[in-house]
Write an enzyme that holds these catalytic residues in place. Structure first.
Site, PDB file in Angstrom:
ATOM      1  N   LYS A  15      49.539  29.757  98.871  1.00 46.09           N
ATOM      2  CA  LYS A  15      48.587  30.327  98.124  1.00 46.09           C
ATOM      3  C   LYS A  15      48.727  29.951  96.499  1.00 46.09           C
ATOM      4  CE  LYS A  15      49.823  34.719  98.695  1.00 46.09           C
ATOM      5  NZ  LYS A  15      50.898  34.542  99.792  1.00 46.09           N
ATOM      6  N   ARG A  90      48.809  43.391  97.800  1.00 45.69           N
ATOM      7  CA  ARG A  90      49.638  43.172  98.961  1.00 45.69           C
ATOM      8  C   ARG A  90      49.765  44.603  99.648  1.00 45.69           C
ATOM      9  NH1 ARG A  90      53.177  38.871  96.879  1.00 45.69           N
ATOM     10  NH2 ARG A  90      54.428  38.035  98.343  1.00 45.69           N
ATOM     11  N   ARG A 129      61.731  25.401 100.174  1.00 43.48           N
ATOM     12  CA  ARG A 129      61.031  25.229  98.896  1.00 43.48           C
ATOM     13  C   ARG A 129      61.985  25.360  97.991  1.00 43.48           C
ATOM     14  NH1 ARG A 129      56.121  29.416  98.206  1.00 43.48           N
ATOM     15  NH2 ARG A 129      57.698  31.131  97.818  1.00 43.48           N
ATOM     16  N   ARG A 162      64.634  29.619  95.040  1.00 42.46           N
ATOM     17  CA  ARG A 162      64.485  30.996  94.758  1.00 42.46           C
ATOM     18  C   ARG A 162      65.654  31.726  95.727  1.00 42.46           C
ATOM     19  NH1 ARG A 162      57.937  32.037  95.122  1.00 42.46           N
ATOM     20  NH2 ARG A 162      58.809  34.076  95.941  1.00 42.46           N
ATOM     21  N   ARG A 173      60.581  38.860 104.603  1.00 45.58           N
ATOM     22  CA  ARG A 173      59.220  39.024 103.804  1.00 45.58           C
ATOM     23  C   ARG A 173      58.018  38.930 104.815  1.00 45.58           C
ATOM     24  NH1 ARG A 173      60.209  34.181  99.871  1.00 45.58           N
ATOM     25  NH2 ARG A 173      58.195  34.750  99.086  1.00 45.58           N
TER      26      ARG A 173
HETATM   27  P1  AMP Z   1      55.576  35.889  95.742  1.00 49.62           P
HETATM   28  O1  AMP Z   1      55.864  34.981  94.670  1.00 49.62           O
HETATM   29  O2  AMP Z   1      54.137  36.154  95.606  1.00 49.62           O
HETATM   30  O3  AMP Z   1      56.172  35.297  97.041  1.00 49.62           O
HETATM   31  O4  AMP Z   1      56.590  37.350  95.566  1.00 49.62           O
HETATM   32  C1  AMP Z   1      57.912  37.283  95.607  1.00 49.62           C
HETATM   33  C2  AMP Z   1      58.184  38.736  95.646  1.00 49.62           C
HETATM   34  O5  AMP Z   1      57.749  39.502  94.505  1.00 49.62           O
HETATM   35  C3  AMP Z   1      57.767  39.596  96.605  1.00 49.62           C
HETATM   36  O6  AMP Z   1      58.498  39.452  97.943  1.00 49.62           O
HETATM   37  C4  AMP Z   1      58.015  40.904  96.581  1.00 49.62           C
HETATM   38  O7  AMP Z   1      59.183  41.278  96.403  1.00 49.62           O
HETATM   39  C5  AMP Z   1      57.337  40.823  94.934  1.00 49.62           C
HETATM   40  N1  AMP Z   1      56.035  41.047  94.896  1.00 49.62           N
HETATM   41  C6  AMP Z   1      55.086  40.072  94.353  1.00 49.62           C
HETATM   42  N2  AMP Z   1      53.927  40.551  94.423  1.00 49.62           N
HETATM   43  C7  AMP Z   1      53.933  41.754  94.762  1.00 49.62           C
HETATM   44  C8  AMP Z   1      52.928  42.886  95.040  1.00 49.62           C
HETATM   45  N3  AMP Z   1      51.863  42.753  94.828  1.00 49.62           N
HETATM   46  N4  AMP Z   1      53.543  44.257  95.351  1.00 49.62           N
HETATM   47  C9  AMP Z   1      54.845  44.232  95.512  1.00 49.62           C
HETATM   48  N5  AMP Z   1      55.652  43.269  95.681  1.00 49.62           N
HETATM   49  C10 AMP Z   1      55.359  41.966  94.919  1.00 49.62           C
END
Ligand code: AMP
Length: 218
Positions: A15, A90, A129, A162, A173
């Site tokens: 994404k 999400r 990554r 990360r 996740r």
């Molecule tokens: P991402 O960078 O989108 O993979 O997000 C990394 C982490 O941020 C996720 O595993 C969640 O812990 C938190 N996070 C990101 N977006 C959301 C969301 N829309 N709702 C809840 N937690 C989020």
């Protein structure tokens, strides 16, 4: 007419990579809830501290603070033409919240590309990554390594892994994704907004499919 694109797909589906390309092609704003949280963590804000405690475990940050953060961002005037939402919504609660916010602006989510890939590919992508510290450019030591180890090709900044990109946290996740985010597929399908995109293809081909789904010529 404003265009609001929700990029749906599991962690590691691509994404973020595709959002970076799409903002070049469309000129829309990129709203990544994960990036917004990482910015708060970097700045050591109260929200950053709270988010960090969930993110490190691979769990979702609670809906109320997440919705408040994204709603504030999408309500700023630079998003009036539209935006590409990456990693948000999400949960069903988040999806309803963004629908209400956009409806209040007289608009709605336009289209929802759903990027899929097999689980073993997702885990390999997440755990391999590396991300650039300055601008968030993404590399993978298996599929798309940088020319020089540990250095971003684009801005020369340091690459880091990360703390939620370990095999263990990646699995967690994906489990959270199945429980909390998969219901959104039906939610958007019922609204005729869902377009399925095969994410297990070369990056350029995924972009081509996305642009076709969005009715944009490359
Ligand atoms: P991402 O960078 O989108 O993979 O997000 C990394 C982490 O941020 C996720 O595993 C969640 O812990 C938190 N996070 C990101 N977006 C959301 C969301 N829309 N709702 C809840 N937690 C989020």
């Amino acid at each position: 007419m404003a265009t609001y694109i929700v990029l749906l797909g599991s962690p590691g589906a691509g994404k973020g990579t595709q959002a970076d390309i799409l903002i070049e092609q469309t000129g829309l704003e990129h709203i990544s809830s994960g990036d917004l949280f990482r910015e708060h963590i970097r700045k050591k804000t109260e929200l950053g501290q709270l988010a960090d405690s969930y993110m490190g475990k691979g769990e979702l940050v609670p809906d109320d603070v997440t919705i408040a953060m994204v709603t504030e961002r999408i309500s700023s005037p630079d998003c009036d033409r539209g935006a590409i939402l990456d990693g948000f919504p999400r949960t069903l609660v988040q999806a309803e919240a963004i629908r209400i916010t956009l409806n209040e602006k007289g608009t709605d989510v336009t289209v929802v590309p759903y990027i899929t890939a097999p689980e073993e590919i997702l885990i390999a992508r997440l755990s391999g990554r590396w991300t650039c510290r300055a601008s968030g450019h993404v590399y993978n030591n298996l599929y798309s390594p940088p020319a020089q180890k540990g250095i971003c090709d684009i801005c020369g900044s340091e690459l880091y892994q990360r703390n939620d990109d370990t095999v263990e946290t990646a699995k967690k996740r994906l489990q959270v994704y199945t429980e909390k985010t998969l219901p959104l597929i039906n939610y958007y399908r019922k609204q005729n907004k869902l377009v399925k995109i095969q994410g297990n293809q070369p990056i350029e081909k995924v972009t081509e499919d996305l642009l076709a789904a969005l009715n944009i010529e490359a």
